[in-house]
Design a protein around this motif. Structure first.
Motif, PDB file in Angstrom:
ATOM      1  N   ASN A 168      50.910  67.484  89.647  1.00 37.90           N
ATOM      2  CA  ASN A 168      49.890  67.227  88.629  1.00 37.90           C
ATOM      3  C   ASN A 168      49.554  68.476  87.824  1.00 37.90           C
ATOM      4  O   ASN A 168      49.470  68.427  86.601  1.00 37.90           O
ATOM      5  CB  ASN A 168      48.626  66.675  89.285  1.00 37.90           C
ATOM      6  N   THR A 179      52.613  63.382  86.842  1.00 35.29           N
ATOM      7  CA  THR A 179      51.178  63.198  87.026  1.00 35.29           C
ATOM      8  C   THR A 179      50.833  61.806  87.542  1.00 35.29           C
ATOM      9  O   THR A 179      51.565  60.845  87.317  1.00 35.29           O
ATOM     10  CB  THR A 179      50.423  63.443  85.712  1.00 35.29           C
ATOM     11  N   VAL A 196      52.426  59.320  92.041  1.00 36.82           N
ATOM     12  CA  VAL A 196      53.186  60.568  91.900  1.00 36.82           C
ATOM     13  C   VAL A 196      54.559  60.436  92.553  1.00 36.82           C
ATOM     14  O   VAL A 196      55.574  60.869  91.989  1.00 36.82           O
ATOM     15  CB  VAL A 196      52.419  61.760  92.499  1.00 36.82           C
TER      16      VAL A 196
END
Length: 208
Positions: free
Chosen positions: A146, A152, A159
């Motif tokens: 992230n 992200t 993820v």
């Protein structure tokens, strides 16, 4: 982050750490499974400290069962959630002996059927023991993915799904280990070491 930048980042990791390894200390498949189960909400350093003594006494499903829940708790009481972990380990040892002839299953469905083995643990076992191109997302992998804008998502499942999609097959086997190492030593939760970061020029973190 675009495809070209991701490839450059992974190439840099590959050149720096071509054969990444877990920090967990183990000498058998069963020892790794127990170590990963114990590592939930704990550090690898603490797990290794616990297992160094435990594995001298019990490092097979048979020996773990002989210890019993009370005996196992004695060895792992210094680790978080030791009550539930001891119960899960005893049940898992029993299932491995009675259902899998003492062997660790090599597929996700059977692994996740073991008490205390969730998706992250299964991914790690499949990746390390069976060389499957799974990508386990723990707190380090989640943060690095992230923060750098590599992949992200608001939760680990998102993820993981993105990483599986954007990471080229040639790198999939190593991504978990690379990002864990990077998250532990460089891209830490607080004191970020951007000044010695391998991927500083490619990272898209706004506050770097």
């Amino acid at each position: 982050m675009n495809k070209e930048k991701r490839y450059k980042i992974l190439s840099l990791f590959f050149m720096k750490y071509p054969e990444p390894k877990t920090d967990l200390v183990f000498t058998s498949d069963f020892e790794l499974l127990l170590s990963v189960m114990l590592s939930a909400q704990s550090t690898d350093l603490m797990v290794n400290k616990i297992t160094k003594k435990l594995f001298q006494i019990a490092n097979t499903p048979e020996k773990i069962l002989l210890l019993g829940t009370k005996g196992l708790k004695h060895y792992i009481k210094g680790i978080g959630l030791y009550n539930i972990k001891s119960s899960n380990i005893i049940e898992t040892a029993f299932l491995l002996l009675t259902k899998y002839n003492g062997n660790i299953p090599n597929n996700r469905i059977e692994l996740e059927s073991l008490p205390g083995v969730g998706r992250k643990t299964a991914n790690i076992i499949l990746n390390i023991l069976f060389k499957k191109k799974t990508i386990a997302v723990d707190t380090h992998v989640f943060r690095v993915s992230n923060r750098t804008n590599f992949a992200t998502g608001k939760n680990v499942k998102v993820v993981e799904k993105k990483l599986i999609k954007v990471v080229p097959n040639v790198f999939k086997l190593f991504v978990h280990s690379w990002f864990v190492w990077h998250g532990k030593h460089i891209c830490t939760a607080r004191k970020i070491k951007c000044h010695i970061c391998l991927i500083f020029e490619l990272c898209e973190f706004k506050n770097k």
